[in-house]
Design a protein around this motif. Structure first.
Motif, PDB file in Angstrom:
ATOM      1  N   VAL B  20       0.805  -1.230   0.000  1.00 26.26           N
ATOM      2  CA  VAL B  20       0.000   0.000   0.000  1.00 26.26           C
ATOM      3  C   VAL B  20       0.835   1.275   0.000  1.00 26.26           C
ATOM      4  CG1 VAL B  20      -1.889  -1.160   1.177  1.00 26.26           C
ATOM      5  CG2 VAL B  20      -0.199   0.112   2.519  1.00 26.26           C
ATOM      6  N   THR B  25      -1.979   4.774  -3.968  1.00 29.50           N
ATOM      7  CA  THR B  25      -2.656   3.577  -3.467  1.00 29.50           C
ATOM      8  C   THR B  25      -3.519   3.866  -2.241  1.00 29.50           C
ATOM      9  OG1 THR B  25      -0.938   2.154  -4.365  1.00 29.50           O
ATOM     10  CG2 THR B  25      -2.286   1.243  -2.608  1.00 29.50           C
ATOM     11  N   LEU B  26      -2.998   4.631  -1.294  1.00 23.97           N
ATOM     12  CA  LEU B  26      -3.793   4.897  -0.095  1.00 23.97           C
ATOM     13  C   LEU B  26      -4.969   5.834  -0.386  1.00 23.97           C
ATOM     14  CD1 LEU B  26      -0.997   4.944   2.606  1.00 23.97           C
ATOM     15  CD2 LEU B  26      -2.962   3.424   2.557  1.00 23.97           C
ATOM     16  N   LEU B  29      -7.655   3.564  -1.641  1.00 23.99           N
ATOM     17  CA  LEU B  29      -8.293   2.857  -0.527  1.00 23.99           C
ATOM     18  C   LEU B  29      -9.179   3.802   0.286  1.00 23.99           C
ATOM     19  CD1 LEU B  29      -5.267   0.613   0.345  1.00 23.99           C
ATOM     20  CD2 LEU B  29      -7.457  -0.114  -0.619  1.00 23.99           C
ATOM     21  N   LEU B  60      -3.587  -4.242  -6.266  1.00 26.21           N
ATOM     22  CA  LEU B  60      -4.398  -4.396  -5.051  1.00 26.21           C
ATOM     23  C   LEU B  60      -5.247  -5.661  -5.127  1.00 26.21           C
ATOM     24  CD1 LEU B  60      -5.422  -0.685  -4.348  1.00 26.21           C
ATOM     25  CD2 LEU B  60      -3.965  -2.144  -2.925  1.00 26.21           C
ATOM     26  N   VAL B  65      -6.320  -7.193  -1.529  1.00 27.96           N
ATOM     27  CA  VAL B  65      -6.862  -6.052  -0.788  1.00 27.96           C
ATOM     28  C   VAL B  65      -8.224  -5.644  -1.356  1.00 27.96           C
ATOM     29  CG1 VAL B  65      -6.438  -3.643  -0.145  1.00 27.96           C
ATOM     30  CG2 VAL B  65      -4.543  -5.275  -0.213  1.00 27.96           C
ATOM     31  N   GLY B  86      -8.681  -5.791   3.022  1.00 21.82           N
ATOM     32  CA  GLY B  86      -8.758  -4.366   2.722  1.00 21.82           C
ATOM     33  C   GLY B  86      -9.469  -3.596   3.828  1.00 21.82           C
TER      34      GLY B  86
END
Lengths: 152, 152
Positions: B20, B25-26, B29, B60, B65, B86
DNA sequence: TCCTTGAGTTCAGAAATCAAACTCACTAAG
DNA sequence: CTTAGTGAGTTTGATTTCTGAACTCAAGGA
């Protein structure tokens, strides 16, 4: 949008990541929590390339996450320490640690353990509700945007 | 060491970041937690460039995730949903949110608030000790490496 | 038949990363 | 007082990544 512009998003997560979201930065902070303080030691412990480490330390200092303190004159030498702002990133690192331990466990057990000085136990800190004290997971919570997305 | 090799570090934080820790990427999410599910919506909400989003979603999914679910045949259309793995990243996102709110507050107040379904309160979740229940901060804790650093 | 939508892929230029070599200010050794 | 070593960086040039714009593909609708 460019990565360098994410601080313009009206979102606290984006704001946070604009400071700590670059490659290597969270590893530098991980090691700062493990009492690493000097340039050559960060190089070794994080594995970051020299010029990248140099640049990251500079922006962490500029943003108030680390402070540069002199530990020797002649020759001038400095070390990097977590500020209050930096210490307050502890929950971020702990959460990553916990997630890594849980979902990508090492066959030899967790490489790092955390203990609570107060009660002496080895612990895996968890989020709790400051109002009612219950332990919290994703499905117990609801996130709500208070205003429409905009350029901050 | 290269960034792509940090999963070789014997450290759970590095393991976690190898999944992550890449740019965007974060944020992907973050938006998944806000019920964003489709490619074009992630594009809009995260601001990530198209090819980057495509690659990030793929890894991911590969890492478990997110999962890709079909929501339409003819034409084939898929959406991305958080798996249990996730969902378990919630504390990481919450900690970043909390830190951003605290240290880089917006003049109009926090853009996103979080409430606890159980008790109904708007809350800022905090870490607590699962053994004794006390609230935890960085200085209450001690991290300890159980074995010397090595290539995992 | 032509236009639109969602979900990508391809492409080429720009930016970031990387390893290795270099610099600079000293200290210590011979 | 000349040479070697240390800590903390810069510089350099090659390699990766990122980025925006254009393109593809399958299908739906006018």
């Amino acid at each position: 949008m460019r990565w360098s512009e994410i601080d313009q998003q009206d979102c606290s997560v984006a704001q946070a990541l604009s400071i700590v979201g670059d490659r290597w930065t969270l590893l530098i902070l991980r090691d700062a929590f493990m009492r690493v303080r000097r340039f050559e030691d960060f190089l070794e412990s994080t594995g970051a390339p020299r010029p990248v480490l140099s640049e990251r330390l500079k922006t962490l200092v500029d943003n108030g996450v680390l402070e540069k303190q002199q530990y020797s004159e002649r020759p001038d030498r400095f070390e990097y320490r977590l500020t209050e702002m930096g210490l307050d990133l502890w929950p971020v690192l702990i959460s990553l640690l916990r997630w890594g331990d849980k979902w990508m466990p090492d066959k030899d057990g967790p490489p790092v353990i955390v203990s609570h000085k107060g009660c002496g136990h080895v612990v895996v800190p968890e989020l709790a509700c400051p109002e009612c004290g219950e332990w919290l997971t994703a499905t117990d919570m609801e996130a709500h945007r208070r205003r429409s997305m905009q350029r901050a």
